[in-house]
Structures are given as structure tokens and as C-alpha cells.
Design an enzyme around this catalytic site. Sequence first.
Site, PDB file in Angstrom:
ATOM      1  N   ASP A 143       4.474 -15.059  -4.772  1.00  0.00           N
ATOM      2  CA  ASP A 143       4.999 -13.807  -5.288  1.00  0.00           C
ATOM      3  C   ASP A 143       3.853 -12.807  -5.458  1.00  0.00           C
ATOM      4  O   ASP A 143       2.999 -12.977  -6.328  1.00  0.00           O
ATOM      5  CB  ASP A 143       5.688 -14.072  -6.628  1.00  0.00           C
ATOM      6  CG  ASP A 143       6.418 -12.856  -7.163  1.00  0.00           C
ATOM      7  OD1 ASP A 143       6.096 -11.732  -6.744  1.00  0.00           O
ATOM      8  OD2 ASP A 143       7.306 -13.037  -8.015  1.00  0.00           O
ATOM      9  N   ASP A 161       3.016  -3.726   1.924  1.00  0.00           N
ATOM     10  CA  ASP A 161       3.850  -3.601   3.120  1.00  0.00           C
ATOM     11  C   ASP A 161       5.181  -4.280   2.828  1.00  0.00           C
ATOM     12  O   ASP A 161       5.427  -5.407   3.241  1.00  0.00           O
ATOM     13  CB  ASP A 161       3.148  -4.254   4.319  1.00  0.00           C
ATOM     14  CG  ASP A 161       4.008  -4.225   5.572  1.00  0.00           C
ATOM     15  OD1 ASP A 161       4.953  -3.415   5.611  1.00  0.00           O
ATOM     16  OD2 ASP A 161       3.752  -5.020   6.487  1.00  0.00           O
ATOM     17  N   SER A 162       6.012  -3.588   2.080  1.00  0.00           N
ATOM     18  CA  SER A 162       7.264  -4.181   1.619  1.00  0.00           C
ATOM     19  C   SER A 162       8.433  -3.713   2.473  1.00  0.00           C
ATOM     20  O   SER A 162       8.347  -2.720   3.202  1.00  0.00           O
ATOM     21  CB  SER A 162       7.527  -3.775   0.164  1.00  0.00           C
ATOM     22  OG  SER A 162       7.810  -2.389   0.094  1.00  0.00           O
ATOM     23  N   SER A 163       9.539  -4.442   2.351  1.00  0.00           N
ATOM     24  CA  SER A 163      10.797  -3.944   2.895  1.00  0.00           C
ATOM     25  C   SER A 163      11.301  -2.852   1.958  1.00  0.00           C
ATOM     26  O   SER A 163      10.625  -2.472   0.999  1.00  0.00           O
ATOM     27  CB  SER A 163      11.807  -5.084   3.044  1.00  0.00           C
ATOM     28  OG  SER A 163      11.915  -5.807   1.839  1.00  0.00           O
ATOM     29  N   TYR A 229      12.548   3.570  12.826  1.00  0.00           N
ATOM     30  CA  TYR A 229      12.824   3.635  11.395  1.00  0.00           C
ATOM     31  C   TYR A 229      13.842   4.746  11.148  1.00  0.00           C
ATOM     32  O   TYR A 229      13.950   5.677  11.960  1.00  0.00           O
ATOM     33  CB  TYR A 229      11.544   3.897  10.599  1.00  0.00           C
ATOM     34  CG  TYR A 229      10.643   2.681  10.463  1.00  0.00           C
ATOM     35  CD1 TYR A 229      11.089   1.412  10.808  1.00  0.00           C
ATOM     36  CD2 TYR A 229       9.351   2.806   9.973  1.00  0.00           C
ATOM     37  CE1 TYR A 229      10.266   0.307  10.674  1.00  0.00           C
ATOM     38  CE2 TYR A 229       8.521   1.701   9.833  1.00  0.00           C
ATOM     39  CZ  TYR A 229       8.984   0.455  10.193  1.00  0.00           C
ATOM     40  OH  TYR A 229       8.183  -0.645  10.062  1.00  0.00           O
TER      41      TYR A 229
END
Length: 288
Positions: A143, A161-163, A229
Site C-alpha cells: 500500500d 502514477d495512480s488510476s 485519455y
Amino acid sequence: MDALKNGWFSEINDLWPGISQSLEVEEVLYNGHSKYQHILVLQTKSYGKALVLDGIIQCTEKDEFSYQEMISFLPLCSHPNPKTVLIVGGGDGGVAREVAKFPKIEKVYQVEIDEKVVEVSRKYLQFMATGYDHPKVELVIGDGYKFVEEHKHSFDVIITDSSDPIGPATCLFEEPYFVRMKNALKPGGIICTQAGTYWSNLDQIKRTLNHCKDTFPKVGYAISSVPTYPTGQIGYMMGSLDETINFREPKTVFTDAELDKMNMRYYSDRVHRASFELPRFVEKELDL
């Protein structure tokens, strides 16, 4: 799989109501679930391999380099001497691939919560997962939210670098996470996080920016073009402990020969400067 019909994948999500990105699919390479999310890898007709998490396109082979290079080199080139970097998320390995290129970097910690994303990327998305093979990169399955809390004053740069802000990534867009990142930085440290598209998510961007402003003495918002995107554009939220920093002016400038050697296809110092130039309605709404 409801998004796959008649040979096309369509990205449909309430985060960008009323619009949809569609890709013609030649083959479904992987379709499965981890304990966190649905994972889909597609061979598309025009954009090569594509990674889709919970119905949202994360990257495609044709245009991924724009995002990976910018979220990495914007903060790295803004820092005077980045040596230790933390990447939170980025399970496809693309950001690790880019960060490891930077000459001054000594150590990169990559913390990804979903081991299945790493496994699938290593098998089907080798063009990005090569980042895991670099000797500077240490992969930690865990995590990232907790990892940041447990490592005080440890990193020159933190890249998230997240969703998008749904599911397991929601906490990475809230103020407590920005406070944790601040505490995990060394003096003069910089953070950079994925921050949506102003054409569809301006309210969300403003909320995230306000969290950043409340935490860091200096903030910035940059953009780049990524055709697959939503609306073809993505933003990067930046914060620094150095109140004198000018994000628009990179401290490291590479020659064209150096950029070629690193196989840089999107980023340059010229693009760096231009990425902070925003439309007037965005500047006004974000109060930049």
C-alpha cells in the site's frame, strides 16, 4: 466486458459523463480480476496493446510515452539534484522505465498495491515493464499510502502514477495523502501526481489543487496530450517544499543528443516550459 461489443471497446464512466473513447479490438489478450480490480489487456487495431483497469484505459502502446515521460521528467528536471525517487502506483512499469533513465538517480522505489497488474504487465506489456529490470529500481508490493507514512524525509521526488479517483486510488487525491507526501520528502523535495483533464474534471482538479496548495508552499499544474485519455489531454499536479522554485524553468536541460540516447519521444525543455501554459478559463478557475 459489457464495454466490448461488435469488436470495439468503449470506455464509459461517470467521471466524464456524456463522452466515450472507443478502440477497435483485434484480440483480447487477458481478461481477469485481481482482488482489487478488473484487468483487461487488448490488442487494438490502431493503438497496439492497451491496458484497461475497471473499464478505464490506463495506457496504450502508441501513446503511453507522452504520459510516462512527462509525469517523470517534469519533477525530475525541476529538482536541482534528484537522487532518490518514490513511485506510488504505476504497476505497468512505465514510470519506472523513465525515472531510471535520469542520470542523477541513484535509487527508485516502486510501490504498487496490485501484484496482478505487475504480473500481467510483465507478460503482455513488456515495452513498459522493462522498468522493473533496471538495477536502480526496487519493486515493493504494498500500500503506497502506508509506505509514504512510514518513510519520513526519505525522497527527493515522489511521483504518484495512480488510476482515476475511484476505487482503490480515491485516497491518493485527498488532503491527508498530500500531507504524508510532504512529510516523506527531503528538504526541497517535489511531488508530481496524475491530475485529470480540465475539459471534464475541472472541479476535481480544483479540489486536488487546493489540497496541494494547503500542503506545499509552491504548486503548479501542467498538461500533455495523450489521445487515448478522456478528451485527449492529461494533467500533472506538482508541489514543492522550495518556495522559490519556478516549475516552468527546468533546472536540468538535456541536449537533443542526450534526449535521443534516452529514447525520449515527447519531453524536452521546450515542452516542459510549454506544458504550464494553460487556457485562460483554466487559469482563472484554478487561480494560478
